[in-house]
Design a protein around this motif. Structure first.
Motif, PDB file in Angstrom:
ATOM      1  N   LYS A 227       0.812  -1.221   0.000  1.00  0.00           N
ATOM      2  CA  LYS A 227       0.000   0.000   0.000  1.00  0.00           C
ATOM      3  C   LYS A 227       0.845   1.271   0.000  1.00  0.00           C
ATOM      4  O   LYS A 227       0.319   2.365  -0.178  1.00  0.00           O
ATOM      5  N   ILE A 228       2.160   1.119   0.240  1.00  0.00           N
ATOM      6  CA  ILE A 228       3.061   2.272   0.204  1.00  0.00           C
ATOM      7  C   ILE A 228       3.195   2.740  -1.234  1.00  0.00           C
ATOM      8  O   ILE A 228       3.479   1.945  -2.139  1.00  0.00           O
ATOM      9  N   SER A 229       3.023   4.017  -1.451  1.00  0.00           N
ATOM     10  CA  SER A 229       2.969   4.546  -2.819  1.00  0.00           C
ATOM     11  C   SER A 229       4.332   4.555  -3.513  1.00  0.00           C
ATOM     12  O   SER A 229       4.433   4.250  -4.708  1.00  0.00           O
ATOM     13  N   SER A 230       5.395   4.891  -2.784  1.00  0.00           N
ATOM     14  CA  SER A 230       6.711   5.005  -3.423  1.00  0.00           C
ATOM     15  C   SER A 230       7.427   3.653  -3.459  1.00  0.00           C
ATOM     16  O   SER A 230       7.333   2.856  -2.527  1.00  0.00           O
ATOM     17  N   VAL A 231       8.132   3.438  -4.556  1.00  0.00           N
ATOM     18  CA  VAL A 231       8.911   2.208  -4.707  1.00  0.00           C
ATOM     19  C   VAL A 231      10.050   2.168  -3.694  1.00  0.00           C
ATOM     20  O   VAL A 231      10.373   1.114  -3.138  1.00  0.00           O
ATOM     21  N   GLU A 232      10.663   3.331  -3.435  1.00  0.00           N
ATOM     22  CA  GLU A 232      11.760   3.410  -2.483  1.00  0.00           C
ATOM     23  C   GLU A 232      11.283   3.057  -1.070  1.00  0.00           C
ATOM     24  O   GLU A 232      11.976   2.365  -0.319  1.00  0.00           O
ATOM     25  N   GLY A 233      10.079   3.518  -0.740  1.00  0.00           N
ATOM     26  CA  GLY A 233       9.502   3.204   0.570  1.00  0.00           C
ATOM     27  C   GLY A 233       9.244   1.715   0.714  1.00  0.00           C
ATOM     28  O   GLY A 233       9.489   1.125   1.772  1.00  0.00           O
ATOM     29  N   GLN A 234       8.757   1.090  -0.356  1.00  0.00           N
ATOM     30  CA  GLN A 234       8.525  -0.354  -0.339  1.00  0.00           C
ATOM     31  C   GLN A 234       9.839  -1.114  -0.189  1.00  0.00           C
ATOM     32  O   GLN A 234       9.927  -2.089   0.576  1.00  0.00           O
ATOM     33  N   ARG A 235      10.858  -0.632  -0.897  1.00  0.00           N
ATOM     34  CA  ARG A 235      12.159  -1.309  -0.847  1.00  0.00           C
ATOM     35  C   ARG A 235      12.750  -1.264   0.563  1.00  0.00           C
ATOM     36  O   ARG A 235      13.259  -2.266   1.071  1.00  0.00           O
ATOM     37  N   LYS A 236      12.662  -0.097   1.213  1.00  0.00           N
ATOM     38  CA  LYS A 236      13.198   0.040   2.569  1.00  0.00           C
ATOM     39  C   LYS A 236      12.441  -0.838   3.555  1.00  0.00           C
ATOM     40  O   LYS A 236      13.027  -1.443   4.450  1.00  0.00           O
ATOM     41  N   ALA A 237      11.118  -0.896   3.382  1.00  0.00           N
ATOM     42  CA  ALA A 237      10.301  -1.714   4.285  1.00  0.00           C
ATOM     43  C   ALA A 237      10.630  -3.194   4.128  1.00  0.00           C
ATOM     44  O   ALA A 237      10.756  -3.930   5.123  1.00  0.00           O
ATOM     45  N   PHE A 238      10.775  -3.638   2.879  1.00  0.00           N
ATOM     46  CA  PHE A 238      11.133  -5.037   2.639  1.00  0.00           C
ATOM     47  C   PHE A 238      12.543  -5.340   3.165  1.00  0.00           C
ATOM     48  O   PHE A 238      12.801  -6.443   3.660  1.00  0.00           O
ATOM     49  N   ALA A 239      13.439  -4.348   3.059  1.00  0.00           N
ATOM     50  CA  ALA A 239      14.827  -4.552   3.498  1.00  0.00           C
ATOM     51  C   ALA A 239      14.904  -4.820   4.997  1.00  0.00           C
ATOM     52  O   ALA A 239      15.755  -5.602   5.448  1.00  0.00           O
ATOM     53  N   THR A 246      15.293 -14.588   6.213  1.00  0.00           N
ATOM     54  CA  THR A 246      16.358 -15.551   5.921  1.00  0.00           C
ATOM     55  C   THR A 246      16.610 -16.467   7.107  1.00  0.00           C
ATOM     56  O   THR A 246      16.718 -17.685   6.970  1.00  0.00           O
ATOM     57  N   VAL A 247      16.685 -15.874   8.300  1.00  0.00           N
ATOM     58  CA  VAL A 247      16.909 -16.643   9.524  1.00  0.00           C
ATOM     59  C   VAL A 247      15.737 -17.592   9.779  1.00  0.00           C
ATOM     60  O   VAL A 247      15.930 -18.753  10.173  1.00  0.00           O
ATOM     61  N   VAL A 248      14.517 -17.125   9.566  1.00  0.00           N
ATOM     62  CA  VAL A 248      13.311 -17.946   9.767  1.00  0.00           C
ATOM     63  C   VAL A 248      13.357 -19.190   8.883  1.00  0.00           C
ATOM     64  O   VAL A 248      13.135 -20.321   9.350  1.00  0.00           O
ATOM     65  N   ILE A 249      13.658 -19.007   7.609  1.00  0.00           N
ATOM     66  CA  ILE A 249      13.659 -20.118   6.655  1.00  0.00           C
ATOM     67  C   ILE A 249      14.706 -21.163   7.027  1.00  0.00           C
ATOM     68  O   ILE A 249      14.428 -22.366   7.055  1.00  0.00           O
ATOM     69  N   LEU A 285      25.475 -18.158  10.580  1.00  0.00           N
ATOM     70  CA  LEU A 285      24.700 -17.491   9.543  1.00  0.00           C
ATOM     71  C   LEU A 285      23.952 -16.276  10.084  1.00  0.00           C
ATOM     72  O   LEU A 285      23.897 -15.227   9.433  1.00  0.00           O
ATOM     73  N   ASN A 286      23.386 -16.402  11.290  1.00  0.00           N
ATOM     74  CA  ASN A 286      22.566 -15.322  11.839  1.00  0.00           C
ATOM     75  C   ASN A 286      23.300 -13.988  11.923  1.00  0.00           C
ATOM     76  O   ASN A 286      22.815 -12.984  11.385  1.00  0.00           O
ATOM     77  N   PRO A 287      24.482 -13.915  12.589  1.00  0.00           N
ATOM     78  CA  PRO A 287      25.173 -12.620  12.642  1.00  0.00           C
ATOM     79  C   PRO A 287      25.639 -12.130  11.286  1.00  0.00           C
ATOM     80  O   PRO A 287      25.638 -10.923  11.026  1.00  0.00           O
ATOM     81  N   LEU A 288      26.046 -13.057  10.390  1.00  0.00           N
ATOM     82  CA  LEU A 288      26.486 -12.659   9.056  1.00  0.00           C
ATOM     83  C   LEU A 288      25.338 -12.043   8.267  1.00  0.00           C
ATOM     84  O   LEU A 288      25.497 -11.017   7.605  1.00  0.00           O
ATOM     85  N   VAL A 289      24.163 -12.665   8.347  1.00  0.00           N
ATOM     86  CA  VAL A 289      22.988 -12.154   7.632  1.00  0.00           C
ATOM     87  C   VAL A 289      22.622 -10.760   8.140  1.00  0.00           C
ATOM     88  O   VAL A 289      22.384  -9.832   7.362  1.00  0.00           O
TER      89      VAL A 289
END
Length: 314
Positions: A227-239, A246-249, A285-289
């Protein structure tokens, strides 16, 4: 007569990697290198979070606790495994085996709950940002960590009682490199079907329930991000969620493969390989990720290194 066929086991033989012969020396150096790197990486994460005030947030508080828990988790398994790789008599006492299993299960369960708590933290941060500091307060963070630890070690007590409350038969050879649930419980003289069923139910409680809660959290998170309008905002949220996902999987994937199935399907060689992943590789893996994929941690690490590597001149 039945009592005469039972023997009082005072120690167990950890078969581990004894079938690999001289390759055990190579494994020793590989695991030692990974172990030392894990200790250094987790210690670095904890130190940076402690020293940099910008990381004094709920998300990094939970990461600090997870890194501490992962460090203790490796201390329970890896040093004894390294010793046995060089030993011609890889044994562990009965009390040592029970203690190892207690802390292994307790810390593993605690980590599962902590990772679920970190998922809840991301859910509140993205889906309800205005009330984030109110909902995920310092007191709430402490309560969630204490509840995770209490539930984890309570489950461990139940598992230990189930595994070690039966007499063991003449064989004391544990077909593993540490005292894990399935290899030890199979040595019991009595029928263990009911106990295995209870342990399987506890495994579902520890692995499947938190995973489902994490999945539901991410359904709402993804819905909010889209629902975030900006692509940059979506990218930061996903980041902000990528490292946690990654840790969950990796964490739930490996643990589910071992513990969400009947003991009868236990395969020593294949399961030892997976066990190496979640006891040796995953804690690294956890601290590296969280370091390599997180700009805030990398910037904080750089500031800490600059502060202590290049002191101000008078």
């Amino acid at each position: 007569m039945k009592r005469q066929n039972e023997s009082m086991v005072t120690e167990f033989i950890l078969v581990g990697f004894s079938n690999l012969g001289d390759l055990q020396i190579l494994l020793f150096f590989i695991f030692l290198l990974v172990y030392l790197t894990t200790l250094m990486a987790n210690t670095t994460i904890m130190t940076v979070i402690r020293l940099d005030r910008t990381l004094h947030t709920p998300m990094y508080f939970f990461l600090f606790v997870l890194s501490c828990s992962e460090t203790c988790y490796t201390l329970v398994i890896v040093p004894k495994m390294l010793t046995n790789l060089l030993s011609t008599n890889p044994t562990i006492s009965f009390s040592g085996c029970a203690t190892q299993l207690y802390f292994f299960v307790g810390l593993a369960c605690t980590n599962c709950f902590l990772i679920a708590v970190m998922g809840y933290d991301r859910y509140v941060a993205i889906c309800n940002p205005l009330n984030y500091t109110l909902i995920v307060s310092r007191a709430t963070c402490m309560k969630l960590v204490l509840a995770s630890s209490f539930c984890g070690f309570l489950i461990s007590v139940v598992v230990n009682v189930l595994v070690f409350s039966v007499p063991f038969c003449a064989s004391n050879r544990v077909n593993h490199f540490f005292c894990d649930i399935s290899p030890v419980i199979k040595l019991g003289c009595t029928d263990s079907n009911l106990k295995e069923m209870i342990i399987f139910f506890l495994s579902i409680l520890v692995l499947l329930v938190p995973f489902v809660l994490i999945f539901i959290s991410y359904v709402f998170i993804v819905s909010t991000i889209l629902k975030i309008s900006s692509v940059e905002g979506q990218r930061k949220a996903f980041a902000t969620c990528a490292s946690h996902l990654t840790v969950v999987i990796v964490h739930y994937g490996c643990a589910s493969f071992i513990y969400l199935r009947p003991t009868s399907l236990y395969s020593s060689d294949k399961d030892r390989l997976v066990a190496v992943t979640y006891t040796v590789i995953t804690p690294l893996l956890n601290p590296l990720v969280y370091t390599l994929r997180n700009k805030e941690v990398k910037m904080a690490l750089k500031k800490v290194l600059d502060r202590y590597s290049y002191p101000k001149t008078l």
